[in-house]
Design a protein around this motif. Structure first.
Motif, PDB file in Angstrom:
ATOM      1  N   GLY A 178       0.818  -1.210   0.000  1.00 13.03           N
ATOM      2  CA  GLY A 178       0.000   0.000   0.000  1.00 13.03           C
ATOM      3  C   GLY A 178       0.848   1.255   0.000  1.00 13.03           C
ATOM      4  N   ALA A 179       1.899   1.257   0.830  1.00 14.92           N
ATOM      5  CA  ALA A 179       2.781   2.423   0.877  1.00 14.92           C
ATOM      6  C   ALA A 179       3.524   2.603  -0.445  1.00 14.92           C
ATOM      7  N   SER A 180       3.966   1.495  -1.054  1.00 14.48           N
ATOM      8  CA  SER A 180       4.692   1.615  -2.322  1.00 14.48           C
ATOM      9  C   SER A 180       3.765   2.072  -3.446  1.00 14.48           C
ATOM     10  N   LEU A 181       2.511   1.652  -3.412  1.00 18.74           N
ATOM     11  CA  LEU A 181       1.571   2.110  -4.444  1.00 18.74           C
ATOM     12  C   LEU A 181       1.304   3.608  -4.335  1.00 18.74           C
ATOM     13  N   VAL A 182       1.218   4.094  -3.105  1.00 20.10           N
ATOM     14  CA  VAL A 182       1.009   5.542  -2.925  1.00 20.10           C
ATOM     15  C   VAL A 182       2.224   6.313  -3.427  1.00 20.10           C
ATOM     16  N   LEU A 183       3.417   5.901  -2.990  1.00 23.43           N
ATOM     17  CA  LEU A 183       4.627   6.620  -3.396  1.00 23.43           C
ATOM     18  C   LEU A 183       4.860   6.507  -4.904  1.00 23.43           C
ATOM     19  N   GLY A 184       4.662   5.323  -5.451  1.00 22.08           N
ATOM     20  CA  GLY A 184       4.835   5.153  -6.893  1.00 22.08           C
ATOM     21  C   GLY A 184       3.787   5.896  -7.696  1.00 22.08           C
ATOM     22  N   GLY A 185       2.562   5.902  -7.206  1.00 21.47           N
ATOM     23  CA  GLY A 185       1.500   6.612  -7.904  1.00 21.47           C
ATOM     24  C   GLY A 185       1.712   8.113  -7.920  1.00 21.47           C
ATOM     25  N   VAL A 186       2.122   8.662  -6.796  1.00 20.15           N
ATOM     26  CA  VAL A 186       2.358  10.107  -6.741  1.00 20.15           C
ATOM     27  C   VAL A 186       3.569  10.479  -7.592  1.00 20.15           C
ATOM     28  N   THR A 187       4.588   9.614  -7.609  1.00 17.06           N
ATOM     29  CA  THR A 187       5.747   9.866  -8.466  1.00 17.06           C
ATOM     30  C   THR A 187       5.343   9.834  -9.936  1.00 17.06           C
ATOM     31  N   ALA A 188       4.515   8.869 -10.315  1.00 17.01           N
ATOM     32  CA  ALA A 188       4.050   8.790 -11.710  1.00 17.01           C
ATOM     33  C   ALA A 188       3.205  10.012 -12.077  1.00 17.01           C
ATOM     34  N   VAL A 189       2.357  10.444 -11.166  1.00 19.90           N
ATOM     35  CA  VAL A 189       1.539  11.635 -11.430  1.00 19.90           C
ATOM     36  C   VAL A 189       2.436  12.862 -11.594  1.00 19.90           C
ATOM     37  N   SER A 190       3.484  12.966 -10.792  1.00 21.96           N
ATOM     38  CA  SER A 190       4.361  14.136 -10.893  1.00 21.96           C
ATOM     39  C   SER A 190       5.133  14.146 -12.203  1.00 21.96           C
ATOM     40  N   LEU A 191       5.349  12.974 -12.783  1.00 24.51           N
ATOM     41  CA  LEU A 191       6.057  12.919 -14.065  1.00 24.51           C
ATOM     42  C   LEU A 191       5.120  13.080 -15.258  1.00 24.51           C
ATOM     43  N   LEU A 192       3.933  12.486 -15.167  1.00 26.02           N
ATOM     44  CA  LEU A 192       3.022  12.483 -16.316  1.00 26.02           C
ATOM     45  C   LEU A 192       2.042  13.653 -16.327  1.00 26.02           C
ATOM     46  N   ARG A 193       1.525  14.016 -15.180  1.00 26.64           N
ATOM     47  CA  ARG A 193       0.536  15.095 -15.073  1.00 26.64           C
ATOM     48  C   ARG A 193       0.899  16.011 -13.895  1.00 26.64           C
ATOM     49  N   PRO A 194       1.970  16.782 -14.016  1.00 20.93           N
ATOM     50  CA  PRO A 194       2.420  17.590 -12.876  1.00 20.93           C
ATOM     51  C   PRO A 194       1.430  18.653 -12.418  1.00 20.93           C
ATOM     52  N   HIS A 195       0.523  19.079 -13.307  1.00 23.31           N
ATOM     53  CA  HIS A 195      -0.438  20.111 -12.922  1.00 23.31           C
ATOM     54  C   HIS A 195      -1.437  19.592 -11.864  1.00 23.31           C
ATOM     55  N   LEU A 196      -1.596  18.272 -11.771  1.00 21.16           N
ATOM     56  CA  LEU A 196      -2.514  17.720 -10.768  1.00 21.16           C
ATOM     57  C   LEU A 196      -1.978  17.874  -9.340  1.00 21.16           C
ATOM     58  N   LEU A 197      -0.660  18.004  -9.195  1.00 19.34           N
ATOM     59  CA  LEU A 197      -0.080  18.161  -7.856  1.00 19.34           C
ATOM     60  C   LEU A 197      -0.375  19.525  -7.257  1.00 19.34           C
ATOM     61  N   ASP A 198      -0.796  20.480  -8.090  1.00 14.18           N
ATOM     62  CA  ASP A 198      -1.159  21.797  -7.573  1.00 14.18           C
ATOM     63  C   ASP A 198      -2.425  21.742  -6.728  1.00 14.18           C
ATOM     64  N   ARG A 199      -3.214  20.690  -6.903  1.00 13.16           N
ATOM     65  CA  ARG A 199      -4.472  20.550  -6.158  1.00 13.16           C
ATOM     66  C   ARG A 199      -4.270  19.977  -4.762  1.00 13.16           C
ATOM     67  N   LEU A 200      -3.073  19.458  -4.480  1.00 19.23           N
ATOM     68  CA  LEU A 200      -2.815  18.877  -3.162  1.00 19.23           C
ATOM     69  C   LEU A 200      -2.778  19.959  -2.095  1.00 19.23           C
ATOM     70  N   PRO A 201      -3.229  19.666  -0.891  1.00 21.10           N
ATOM     71  CA  PRO A 201      -3.171  20.671   0.174  1.00 21.10           C
ATOM     72  C   PRO A 201      -1.730  20.930   0.602  1.00 21.10           C
ATOM     73  N   VAL A 202      -1.501  22.136   1.064  1.00 20.12           N
ATOM     74  CA  VAL A 202      -0.166  22.504   1.531  1.00 20.12           C
ATOM     75  C   VAL A 202      -0.029  22.022   2.972  1.00 20.12           C
ATOM     76  N   LEU A 203       0.874  21.079   3.179  1.00 19.36           N
ATOM     77  CA  LEU A 203       1.144  20.497   4.490  1.00 19.36           C
ATOM     78  C   LEU A 203       2.619  20.634   4.785  1.00 19.36           C
ATOM     79  N   PRO A 204       3.022  20.512   6.038  1.00 18.77           N
ATOM     80  CA  PRO A 204       4.463  20.532   6.324  1.00 18.77           C
ATOM     81  C   PRO A 204       5.157  19.387   5.589  1.00 18.77           C
ATOM     82  N   GLY A 205       6.150  19.722   4.808  1.00 19.15           N
ATOM     83  CA  GLY A 205       6.881  18.721   4.038  1.00 19.15           C
ATOM     84  C   GLY A 205       6.451  18.622   2.597  1.00 19.15           C
TER      85      GLY A 205
END
Length: 174
Positions: free
Chosen positions: A73-100
């Motif tokens: 589960g943890a690897s799917l989250v990390l891999g999925g977010v990494t893939a999104v940042s490479l393929l569709r980086p504009h979607l990461l702008d929708r994430l909430p601003v959190l520490p880190g």
């Protein structure tokens, strides 16, 4: 049931690893930019966070009786977010601003989390992690083979000196 709970826990630990890694990166980058070392200022706190990341990864990947769905589960989250940042980086702008999140958004397109994904995903292929303990074995029977009488606890060298025969392995009941 343990696989479902493990998978859901992994889905929670994935973002924790992502944000903690980003938080450590941003603190260490700020220290480096100001000309300070890792042991100056807030450096020890950042190193403690880095140690926390390593500890969480070790606790996910190493214990053999832990369900493999937790690190999956943890690897799917990390891999999925990494893939999104490479393929569709504009979607990461929708994430909430959190520490880190600032540091994580810098590390994601660089592929810095890919080694963690590989290590955590590899645990799925360890066959012993899918099986549960045998139902008929009690705790006393499990530990019986590990420790015998007092002579056996002293080790084979002391048993040979005392004249007692050394055991070659654990005893099993039929």
């Amino acid at each position: 049931m343990r696989h479902v709970v493990g998978f859901l826990s992994g889905l929670i630990l994935g973002p924790v690893l992502l944000l903690l890694g980003g938080w450590v990166f941003s603190h260490l980058r700020r220290l480096h930019g100001s000309g300070l070392g890792a042991l100056d200022g807030a450096g020890p706190l950042a190193l403690a966070g880095l140690l926390g990341v390593g500890l969480v990864v070790a606790l996910l990947a190493v214990p053999p009786r832990l369900t493999p769905m937790l690190p999956l589960g943890a690897s799917l989250v990390l891999g999925g977010v990494t893939a999104v940042s490479l393929l569709r980086p504009h979607l990461l702008d929708r994430l909430p601003v959190l520490p880190g999140s600032e540091g994580a958004l810098v590390l994601l397109p660089l592929g810095a989390y890919v080694p963690l994904v590989v290590v955590l995903f590899a645990t799925v292929f360890v066959g012993g992690r899918w099986r549960r303990e045998p139902e008929g074995v009690t705790e006393e029977e499990y530990f019986e083979g590990l420790y015998g009488e007092d002579d056996d606890r002293r080790g084979p060298a002391s048993s040979a000196l005392s004249g007692a025969p050394a055991r070659s392995g654990p005893r099993h009941r039929a």
